[in-house]
Design an enzyme around this catalytic site. Structure first.
Site, PDB file in Angstrom:
ATOM      1  N   TYR A 293       0.868  -1.177   0.000  1.00  0.00           N
ATOM      2  CA  TYR A 293       0.000   0.000   0.000  1.00  0.00           C
ATOM      3  C   TYR A 293       0.905   1.226   0.000  1.00  0.00           C
ATOM      4  O   TYR A 293       1.870   1.288   0.768  1.00  0.00           O
ATOM      5  CB  TYR A 293      -0.893   0.008   1.254  1.00  0.00           C
ATOM      6  CG  TYR A 293      -1.771   1.231   1.368  1.00  0.00           C
ATOM      7  CD1 TYR A 293      -3.036   1.247   0.802  1.00  0.00           C
ATOM      8  CD2 TYR A 293      -1.326   2.377   2.031  1.00  0.00           C
ATOM      9  CE1 TYR A 293      -3.848   2.366   0.879  1.00  0.00           C
ATOM     10  CE2 TYR A 293      -2.121   3.505   2.116  1.00  0.00           C
ATOM     11  CZ  TYR A 293      -3.383   3.491   1.542  1.00  0.00           C
ATOM     12  OH  TYR A 293      -4.178   4.612   1.623  1.00  0.00           O
TER      13      TYR A 293
ATOM     14  N   GLU B 288      -3.269   7.616  -4.245  1.00  0.00           N
ATOM     15  CA  GLU B 288      -3.184   6.317  -3.565  1.00  0.00           C
ATOM     16  C   GLU B 288      -2.953   5.188  -4.561  1.00  0.00           C
ATOM     17  O   GLU B 288      -3.616   5.130  -5.597  1.00  0.00           O
ATOM     18  CB  GLU B 288      -4.493   6.088  -2.795  1.00  0.00           C
ATOM     19  CG  GLU B 288      -4.550   4.784  -2.006  1.00  0.00           C
ATOM     20  CD  GLU B 288      -5.902   4.594  -1.311  1.00  0.00           C
ATOM     21  OE1 GLU B 288      -5.970   4.772  -0.087  1.00  0.00           O
ATOM     22  OE2 GLU B 288      -6.889   4.270  -2.010  1.00  0.00           O
TER      23      GLU B 288
END
Lengths: 289, 377
Positions: free
Chosen positions: B101, B189
């Site tokens: 992530y 993101e």
């Protein structure tokens, strides 16, 4: 006494030749605020309502000895206006402008961290020490001098609260509008600390909203340090849930930011939390006996 | 403003962040052409601006042309949380060895940009953040726009044992930061960032949110707004300087200021009513705003009463009264108006309205109570 401003605070108005800037410069002057100058680049030498206009904050400071500035310039110029005040060593900057890009405020925040300047706002109504001075856009006439400190994230909702306080004979020491933007210069905790230390403030009213984590931090602070009575109203209990920002927002934010959570945390910290803004005076009277 | 994955991917690619080969398709023919160019297996991804598309069946790996066409048509007909799927992303399926992530966002309370990274990517990242906060790396930029590599390298070493990947990920992160600052993002993101079969890092998804307040300096990005996700009335309101959100109830609300507008909605609810909308007329005194506000509110046929709650500050009550009277002349208002006016020029406003036979309230509580009572008859 009051916090942050009084009848001796010398303030300049940035964007004084604009529609909002000129109108509110006059209003502030009429209220008794020491408005000593205005700044609009390229319009130095003019005057607005008898207030001299300068080309830069540097020049205004040299000529007037101002220590505070209030900003009404459009959003795209607001960052530079704030940075100019910080660079010139002004102690207090109040930014009324709304719609400033968040990354501009990150730059401002960095400059603030490296200086002793205090920023109120942006996107705020400003602040008022009733009977002494007002710097901002709030209607002066609803306020009365007194010993209640008011701190709020909202504009008109603060007027509603102040109106009810005044109607019940509860004057205010200072009312501070923190502003509704995600990144603001001064937060609940900062003002709570000042009110706690201000001998002229006997009790505190807090007006919060859904979203963000400031009321929760305020609750922690009140629990630990605030001995004066605090009453609060939190708006947005029935507002539709806000938009989510990917996963990162949830990872950063410490828990949820609903009105109910904030109300409960404030209650746990000993704050009297009311359902309607007009219940605040009664709530305080109960606590001041 | 949220933008679609494929639009965010284009930004990634422009900044040198590796993405899987692919393109956007609106028809199965287009999808087939893209698939033939890049070869199977292929992933079809519905382009929607709401979360949970995977669970809704909006993402599918296919191995053949027949399967591609069948799944394309199935996904195109999906309704994901109320939104139709008109664009589908067709990309090469990545041979995923490991998921990470990586995101850049803003910590509002600190007023600083923060990098968030984890060796455990995927949809469970928020759970990981709660159950194993030690597995989440948070790195603050301290007001800087350029990554301090010296400071970051130990973090990269926590994520990747391999030195080459430490360097590769740092370069990728620098590109993500450049994109974040140059495009005024509030979020950039990559979830997941993956290591593929060749041991290379590649962004397997792309999420970018642009700061609405900064769109004035990004006309190209402003043009990416997907109108399917905007309520026509809300857009029109915004265009006219009003802030409007449609809700489910029957008490129409016109209020000045967002905080007081929320407070008014709360009061309506607490008194047993249901607000039909949030509407902030803002701080201006232009009577036309009141006419526009009433017009927009009346499009909602569920409305049984309109509650006007004005606390005059900059907004002058007499201007509001003039606006209400002008609206009454121009528009046929089929429901009762309950008006509360307090503050600047309150007396003049009340005189204007009483001459026209209208009563007003001074107290927000009384006005709200009256409006709820009227709606609930």
């Amino acid at each position: 006494m009051s916090i942050l401003i009084d009848q001796n605070t010398k303030v300049i108005v940035q964007g004084i030749t604009g529609r909002d800037g000129s109108f509110h410069a006059k209003q502030m002057l009429d209220y008794g605020t020491k408005v000593v100058g205005g700044v609009t680049p390229g319009k130095g030498g003019q005057d607005v309502e008898g207030i001299p206009v300068f080309n830069s904050v540097r020049e205004a400071k040299e000529k007037t000895g101002c220590t505070a500035a209030v900003i009404y310039v459009p959003a795209r110029f607001a960052k530079d206006a704030i940075l100019e005040d910080i660079a010139q060593g002004l102690g207090l900057v109040i930014c009324i402008t709304e719609g400033i890009p968040v990354l501009d405020m990150v730059e401002v925040k960095k400059a603030l961290n490296n200086s002793s300047a205090r920023l109120i706002g942006p996107n705020c109504p400003g602040l008022i020490s009733p009977g002494k001075a007002k710097i901002g856009i709030m209607p002066g006439h609803i306020h009365r001098a007194g010993n209640i400190g008011v701190v709020s994230r909202s504009g008109t909702l603060t007027y509603e609260v102040v109106f009810n306080l005044t109607a019940n004979g509860m004057g205010q020491s200072t009312c501070v509008g923190l502003g509704g933007d995600p990144i603001i210069g001064t937060r609940f905790v900062d003002v709570l600390k000042m009110f706690q230390e201000d001998p002229a403030t006997r009790a505190i009213v807090m007006v919060g909203e859904i979203g963000g984590g400031d009321e929760q931090l305020a609750a922690d602070f009140i629990k630990k340090y605030v001995t004066k009575p605090v009453a609060a109203f939190i708006a947005g209990r029935t507002a539709p849930a806000g938009r989510r920002m990917g996963h990162a927002g949830a990872i950063i934010s410490s828990g949820d930011s609903t009105a109910e959570t904030k109300m409960q945390m404030l209650r746990d910290a000993g704050v009297t939390v009311v359902d309607f803004p007009d219940e605040l005076p009664q709530a305080l009277m109960g606590r001041l006996k | 403003m949220k933008i679609h994955e494929y639009q965010a991917r284009d930004l990634f690619a422009a900044y040198g962040i590796p993405v899987a080969e692919g393109d956007i398709a609106k028809t199965s023919d287009e999808a087939l052409r893209i698939a033939r160019r890049i070869g199977f297996p292929i992933v079809i991804k519905a382009q929607v601006l709401v979360g949970g598309r995977g669970k809704a069946g909006g993402v599918k790996v296919v191995g053949s042309e027949a399967e591609l066409i069948a799944e394309f048509n199935r996904i195109k007909n999906l309704n994901i949380k109320g939104y139709s799927v008109d664009r589908l992303l067709i990309v090469r399926a990545i041979d995923i060895k490991k998921e990470y992530y990586l995101a850049v966002t803003i910590d509002h309370i600190k007023g600083d940009v923060v990098i968030i990274a984890s060796g455990e990517g995927g949809v469970e990242i928020e759970e990981t953040a709660k159950s194993h906060p030690d597995k989440i790396i948070k790195f603050y930029m301290q007001g800087e726009k350029i990554l301090d590599e010296q400071q970051w390298m130990p973090k990269a070493a926590e994520l990747f044992a391999d030195l080459r990947l430490q360097r590769e990920s740092t370069t990728l992160l620098q590109a993500l930061l450049k994109l974040f600052f140059e495009k005024d993002c509030s979020l950039a993101e990559i979830n997941p960032l993956v290591i593929d079969g060749q041991g290379r890092l590649i962004a397997a998804d792309a999420k970018v949110i642009i700061d609405d307040n900064a769109l004035f300096r990004h006309e190209d990005l402003a043009a990416l707004r997907d109108l399917q996700y905007e309520d026509a009335d809300e857009l029109e309101a915004k265009d006219k300087g009003l802030s409007f959100v449609k809700l489910e109830g029957n008490v129409g609300c016109i209020v000045n200021g967002a905080g007081l507008a929320m407070g008014t909605m709360d009061a309506v609810n607490l008194m047993g009513g249901k607000p039909a909308n949030f509407l902030d007329v803002g701080g201006s005194s232009n009577p036309q705003k009141m006419i526009n506000a009433i017009n927009i509110i009346l499009r909602n046929k569920a409305i049984k009463v309109i509650l006007i709650n004005i606390f005059g500050g900059i907004t002058r009550c007499d201007d509001i009264a003039v606006g209400i009277l002008a609206a009454l002349k121009q528009i046929k208002i089929p429901v009762p108006l309950v008006i509360r006016l307090t503050g600047t020029n309150e007396q003049q406003a009340k005189e204007l309205l009483s001459q026209a036979g209208m009563t007003t309230f001074t107290s927000m509580r009384q006005a709200t109570s009256k409006a709820v009572e009227t709606a609930n008859i």
